[in-house]
Design an enzyme around this catalytic site. Sequence first.
Site, PDB file in Angstrom:
ATOM      1  N   CYS A   1       2.831  -4.528   6.772  1.00 18.01           N
ATOM      2  CA  CYS A   1       2.709  -4.441   5.312  1.00 18.01           C
ATOM      3  C   CYS A   1       4.003  -3.929   4.690  1.00 18.01           C
ATOM      4  CB  CYS A   1       1.563  -3.491   4.955  1.00 18.01           C
ATOM      5  SG  CYS A   1      -0.043  -4.047   5.533  1.00 18.01           S
TER       6      CYS A   1
ATOM      7  N   HIS B   1       0.827  -1.207   0.000  1.00 16.67           N
ATOM      8  CA  HIS B   1       0.000   0.000   0.000  1.00 16.67           C
ATOM      9  C   HIS B   1       0.860   1.256   0.000  1.00 16.67           C
ATOM     10  CE1 HIS B   1       0.611   0.874   4.305  1.00 16.67           C
ATOM     11  NE2 HIS B   1       0.342  -0.391   4.562  1.00 16.67           N
TER      12      HIS B   1
END
Length: 178
Positions: free
Chosen positions: A154, A142
């Site tokens: 992430c 992301h």
Amino acid sequence: MKRTTITILRAKPLAGDRRRGKLLVGQLVLPCALGRGGIVHDKREGDGGSPHGTFRLRGGAYRPDRFVLRPATRLPLKATRPEDGWCDAPRDRRYNRPIRLPAPGISAERMWRPDGLYNVVIDLDYNRGPIRPGRGSAIFLHMARPGFPPTEGCVALRPADLVRLLRRLGPKTRLAIG
């Protein structure tokens, strides 16, 4: 179409921050943020680590109010809605899956975020089949915050770099974290 592997390397020890990395795509080198726990081999829910391994890209989502056109990629992308969420409650049967919000009494990640981190989000296929409760959820590629502060597990890129990278991604692309 041939299979492509994108590699993420930890920042060199001289940089001194295991929460930063470099994403390598051919000759292209892009800085990225990793989880606050660095790269981990034994991922657990809430540890803040980015999982070590090689993952296929399942597709993703984008916020249609932030893009005039769907971002260019060969991956399947769907438009998110304000009620989209991702279950991160290990005891719930929907663990590590998309859900509809509100979901009273269930811990969930909101996919329609005001901070822009999920304006484009790619599911890294970590712990997605079979899903093992407590082994980590919502592991995505992301957008990064300015200055690359760590993620919750992430991999995050500058918005312009992620949009540029999307053009190179397809169903046979693999992301190697390690």
